[in-house]
Design an enzyme around this catalytic site. Structure first.
Site, mmCIF file in Angstrom:
data_model
loop_
_atom_site.group_PDB
_atom_site.id
_atom_site.type_symbol
_atom_site.label_atom_id
_atom_site.label_comp_id
_atom_site.label_asym_id
_atom_site.label_seq_id
_atom_site.Cartn_x
_atom_site.Cartn_y
_atom_site.Cartn_z
ATOM 1 N N HIS A 1 5.526 8.069 12.119
ATOM 2 C CA HIS A 1 5.499 7.197 10.940
ATOM 3 C C HIS A 1 6.875 7.162 10.290
ATOM 4 C CE1 HIS A 1 3.213 6.095 6.959
ATOM 5 N NE2 HIS A 1 4.411 5.519 7.016
ATOM 6 N N ARG A 20 13.495 -0.461 9.105
ATOM 7 C CA ARG A 20 13.961 -1.615 8.311
ATOM 8 C C ARG A 20 14.572 -2.734 9.153
ATOM 9 N NH1 ARG A 20 10.862 0.061 4.292
ATOM 10 N NH2 ARG A 20 11.783 1.611 2.908
ATOM 11 N N ASP A 55 7.465 9.568 7.132
ATOM 12 C CA ASP A 55 7.442 8.372 6.280
ATOM 13 C C ASP A 55 8.854 8.044 5.799
ATOM 14 O OD1 ASP A 55 6.517 6.156 4.970
ATOM 15 O OD2 ASP A 55 5.506 7.225 3.359
ATOM 16 N N ASP A 67 0.929 -0.666 7.124
ATOM 17 C CA ASP A 67 1.509 0.343 6.235
ATOM 18 C C ASP A 67 2.361 -0.302 5.147
ATOM 19 O OD1 ASP A 67 1.930 3.227 5.663
ATOM 20 O OD2 ASP A 67 4.018 2.629 5.932
#
Length: 433
Positions: free
Chosen positions: A64, A68, A309, A156
């Protein structure tokens, strides 16, 4: 050229190996793992890595992260994000689809894979969107995306609020041998909050995010998994009740897994004091009781994996007022040290247990053949000093961004080498092209 790793402590959770072994790498594969292989060094054309006092383990797997790319490359891109991964000991990373355009088409997914093949330091596995444009209205073309290389499906950053759509998604993904990764947040309870609904929200006089916003959706996803028999994975678990729900539904036979992140193990809502936007994330940092629940869930197996994350943002964005600053922190380069600090150096868990959370477990959830260190497999390896510590500073990162919530903290555990397919991509603080 062959590579010979000498005198290291080899730990492979998948096989249960924990022994002093030498590791011979040839043609990108683990050719041999055994004591006393130093004789190979005398035969020439062998690069030797002295791992005396170091841990030799499978390359870490992050299920995860946010690269970008495409669309927000001023924050991060595939090259810099994968560089950060290599510096953090990760050899395989799964990137989320909330890019621009969203990864909801075969064309966009293949463009990510093509760019990764040309520029990435590590292996990149795209996660495709559950819904077109992540709007929660229509399912994306799961079969095409899976065939093109998607390892999971997730919206997400946004919850799938429509339960019937989510049910269709988990059933379809399950039929394809993949999981849906759920961002659990009920918008009806969110109400524009900026941090945990609790002490610091009252002190800072800012709207809070209640724990129930996460927990209500965790309960829904667990119920869907139990009802359908499909696999569901819960992203970034952060509350006491979320851990309790997952634990209870696992006992009932639900095919549910979950992850947490290093910041939820070490930090609580007090880190937002002074309107510190480096501690602003979603889910937000919670209470000390929540931190203890996260640690307990990791120790008893309720929480299956640790993920970063990794969510880079520019300095200018994070310098905005707290309500306007974006959520998210980077984590690829601090994950190993933070997890070791929280679990191993506190005496709560063994190195074997922690490495399982960072290697075998996430690889198994994604169903990728990574996170293992055995003869005949690709030589994806991390070598680290579990006892070397450093104070995290903003100038140490290989990521394009420096929005770390650990700046100023001392973390223990330092990556020395990262090898991908036998090739050294990171060595003692330096990336290798």
């Amino acid at each position: 050229m062959k590579t010979l790793i000498l005198r290291g402590r080899v730990i492979d959770p998948a096989s249960g190996v924990d022994a002093r072994l030498d590791v011979l790498i040839e043609n990108g594969k683990i050719a041999e793992m055994a004591p006393n292989l130093s004789g190979y060094a005398a035969r020439g054309a062998v690069r030797v890595i002295d791992a005396q006092g170091l841990i030799v383990a499978p390359g870490l797997v992050d299920m995860h992260c946010h690269l970008r790319d495409p669309g927000f490359t001023y924050k991060e891109d595939i090259q810099t994000g994968s560089a950060a991964a290599a510096a953090g000991g990760f050899t395989s990373i799964a990137c989320m689809p909330n890019t621009m355009p969203v990864i909801d088409s075969e064309e966009t997914l293949r463009s990510v894979l093509d760019k990764a093949a040309a520029q990435a330091y590590v292996r990149v596995y795209p996660i495709a969107a559950v819904s077109m444009g992540q709007r929660g209205e229509t399912l994306s073309p799961f079969e095409q995306l899976k065939k093109a290389g998607a390892v999971a499906f997730s919206d997400d950053g946004r919850p799938v609020m429509d339960e019937s759509l989510m049910k269709s998604a988990v059933c379809l993904a399950h039929s394809l041998g993949a999981a849906v990764i759920s961002h659990c947040e009920d918008f009806s309870l969110f109400q524009g909050g900026a941090l945990n609904e609790g002490e610091m929200a009252r002190v800072l006089r800012l709207p809070g995010i209640p724990a129930a916003a996460e927990e209500k959706m965790v309960e829904r996803e667990a119920r869907l998994s139990l009802e359908t028999g499909a696999s569901v994975h819960i992203a970034h678990v952060s509350t006491v009740r979320s851990v309790e729900i997952v634990r209870a539904y696992k006992k009932r036979g639900a095919h549910i897994t979950c992850e947490t992140c290093p910041h939820y193990m070490l930090l609580n809502e007090r880190s937002t004091q002074g309107y510190n936007t480096l501690a602003k994330m979603n889910p937000p940092l919670r209470t000390r009781a929540d931190v203890e629940a996260i640690l307990s869930g990791l120790l008893d197996g309720t929480i299956d994996a640790v993920a970063t994350d990794h969510a880079p943002h520019s300095r200018e964005e994070k310098q905005l007022p707290f309500m306007e600053a974006p959520n998210g922190v980077i984590g690829l380069e601090t994950a190993l040290g933070a997890t070791l600090t929280a679990l191993v150096h506190s005496g709560k868990a063994s190195l074997m247990d922690v490495l399982r959370l960072l290697t075998q477990a996430p690889a198994d959830i994604l169903k990728i053949d990574r996170g293992r260190l055995s003869q005949g497999l690709d030589a994806d390896v991390v070598i680290f000093d579990p006892d070397e510590s450093s104070v995290i500073s903003a100038d140490m990162f290989h990521s394009k961004s420096a929005n770390s919530c650990f700046i100023g903290m001392r973390l223990t555990g330092m990556v020395k080498y990262t090898l991908v397919g036998g090739r050294i991509v990171f060595e003692n603080g330096t990336l290798k092209d």
